[in-house]
Design an enzyme around this catalytic site. Structure first.
Site, PDB file in Angstrom:
ATOM      1  N   SER A   1      52.371  52.534  61.844  1.00 25.02           N
ATOM      2  CA  SER A   1      50.974  52.175  62.103  1.00 25.02           C
ATOM      3  C   SER A   1      50.815  50.666  62.016  1.00 25.02           C
ATOM      4  O   SER A   1      51.553  50.001  61.279  1.00 25.02           O
ATOM      5  CB  SER A   1      50.050  52.836  61.077  1.00 25.02           C
TER       6      SER A   1
ATOM      7  N   TYR B   1      47.239  54.583  52.451  1.00 24.56           N
ATOM      8  CA  TYR B   1      47.768  54.767  53.805  1.00 24.56           C
ATOM      9  C   TYR B   1      48.547  53.530  54.243  1.00 24.56           C
ATOM     10  O   TYR B   1      49.647  53.632  54.803  1.00 24.56           O
ATOM     11  CB  TYR B   1      46.623  55.053  54.767  1.00 24.56           C
TER      12      TYR B   1
ATOM     13  N   THR C   1      41.655  59.823  68.859  1.00 24.09           N
ATOM     14  CA  THR C   1      42.146  61.178  68.632  1.00 24.09           C
ATOM     15  C   THR C   1      41.263  61.860  67.592  1.00 24.09           C
ATOM     16  O   THR C   1      40.434  61.226  66.935  1.00 24.09           O
ATOM     17  CB  THR C   1      43.599  61.168  68.111  1.00 24.09           C
TER      18      THR C   1
ATOM     19  N   ASN D   1      56.237  62.254  63.354  1.00 23.28           N
ATOM     20  CA  ASN D   1      54.885  61.839  63.723  1.00 23.28           C
ATOM     21  C   ASN D   1      53.796  62.400  62.811  1.00 23.28           C
ATOM     22  O   ASN D   1      52.692  61.858  62.771  1.00 23.28           O
ATOM     23  CB  ASN D   1      54.619  62.259  65.176  1.00 23.28           C
TER      24      ASN D   1
ATOM     25  N   ILE E   1      48.331  62.203  69.122  1.00 27.66           N
ATOM     26  CA  ILE E   1      49.463  61.388  69.540  1.00 27.66           C
ATOM     27  C   ILE E   1      50.698  62.248  69.767  1.00 27.66           C
ATOM     28  O   ILE E   1      51.419  62.080  70.755  1.00 27.66           O
ATOM     29  CB  ILE E   1      49.757  60.299  68.485  1.00 27.66           C
TER      30      ILE E   1
ATOM     31  N   LYS F   1      52.587  53.550  55.211  1.00 22.76           N
ATOM     32  CA  LYS F   1      53.078  53.169  56.536  1.00 22.76           C
ATOM     33  C   LYS F   1      53.968  51.930  56.470  1.00 22.76           C
ATOM     34  O   LYS F   1      54.930  51.807  57.240  1.00 22.76           O
ATOM     35  CB  LYS F   1      51.907  52.952  57.484  1.00 22.76           C
TER      36      LYS F   1
END
Length: 278
Positions: free
Chosen positions: A171, A186, A220, A117, A45, A190
């Site tokens: 996210s 996670y 990705t 990022n 990204i 986020k």
């Protein structure tokens, strides 16, 4: 009697002035003459955004940690006629972040845009089954603390300059609970980034804007380890039936970085193929 001011930020006189920018909408989307600094931009990204910004005319500072990116910076310079340079920095180290941001300001003369990022996924499964706290600390340190360090030191430059646009890569996981994989850490990190951005949008209202982009599942290398049967479940849960290509995020970042969004702050743009809709 004192003049009225905004309650949260003390801005006065009211109404505050509208920024003087081009009346041509396409010119407002241009990043020509701006300097963008992007963490985690050696691939995925981050590099997709870096290339899009270069295409839009911005000079670009690429950040990397483990993958030297001088060749990618050279590619952006030669291909798009902009200035680009790569910087090695561990964003979990506050002093390194401060020094790197100060170096970029010195090298380029200013920083107009900062994209926080850099991040890593949680891959350890259900939280209570993990034998120690090292994995939790690693993910939170990079995904939340690293983003905070970037905002702190970039924000100081924005305040000194009197302008700037800061964008966190959040996210869709900050909005929902992903399945079938378990990734509470996670998701929590986020979600914290989303609220950090909204809070900073208020704190910085007098000199800079702060927003987030929330990607959904993207094709990705960060998800290369995911088994196909898990991805098939993802595709079933995504109304558009596929992962996104990193290039499909670029428009959201360019909007938030550019003069097209001068009245947009504290916002989040979901780019998730409709995942969060049902």
């Amino acid at each position: 009697m004192p003049a009225p001011a905004t309650y949260a930020t003390g801005l006065t006189p009211l109404p505050t002035p509208v920024p003087k920018v081009s009346k041509n909408i396409m010119e407002r989307f241009s990043l020509k003459g701006k300097v963008a600094s992007i963490t985690g931009s050696s691939s995925g990204i981050g590099f997709a955004v870096a290339e899009a910004f270069a295409q839009a005319g911005a000079d670009v500072a690429i950040w990397y940690n483990s993958k030297p990116s001088d060749e990618k910076a050279e590619y952006l310079s030669k291909t798009y006629g902009v200035r680009s340079k790569a910087y090695k920095c561990a964003v979990t180290n506050a002093k390194q972040v401060e020094t790197t941001i100060q170096t970029i300001e010195k090298d380029f003369g200013k920083i107009d845009i900062f994209i926080a990022n850099a991040g890593i996924p949680w891959t350890a499964g259900p939280m209570i089954d993990v034998p120690n706290n090292e994995e939790w600390d690693k993910v939170v340190d990079l995904d939340l603390n690293g983003a905070y360090y970037c905002a702190k030191y970039a924000g100081q430059i924005f305040k000194k300059q009197g302008y700037g646009s800061f964008i966190f890569t959040a996210s869709m996981s900050g909005h929902i609970v992903n399945i079938p994989q378990m990734q509470a850490c996670y998701n929590a990190a986020k979600c914290a980034v989303l609220h950090l951005s909204r809070s900073l949008a208020v704190e910085w209202a007098g000199f800079a804007r702060c927003n987030t982009v929330s990607p959904g599942y993207m094709a990705t290398e960060i998800s290369d380890f995911i088994p196909r049967d898990t991805k098939e479940k993802w595709w079933q849960l995504i109304p558009m039936g596929r992962e996104g290509d990193p290039s499909e995020l670029a428009g959201a970042y360019i909007y938030l970085a550019s003069d097209a969004s001068t009245y947009t702050t504290g916002a989040d743009i979901l780019v998730d193929g409709g995942y969060c809709c049902p």
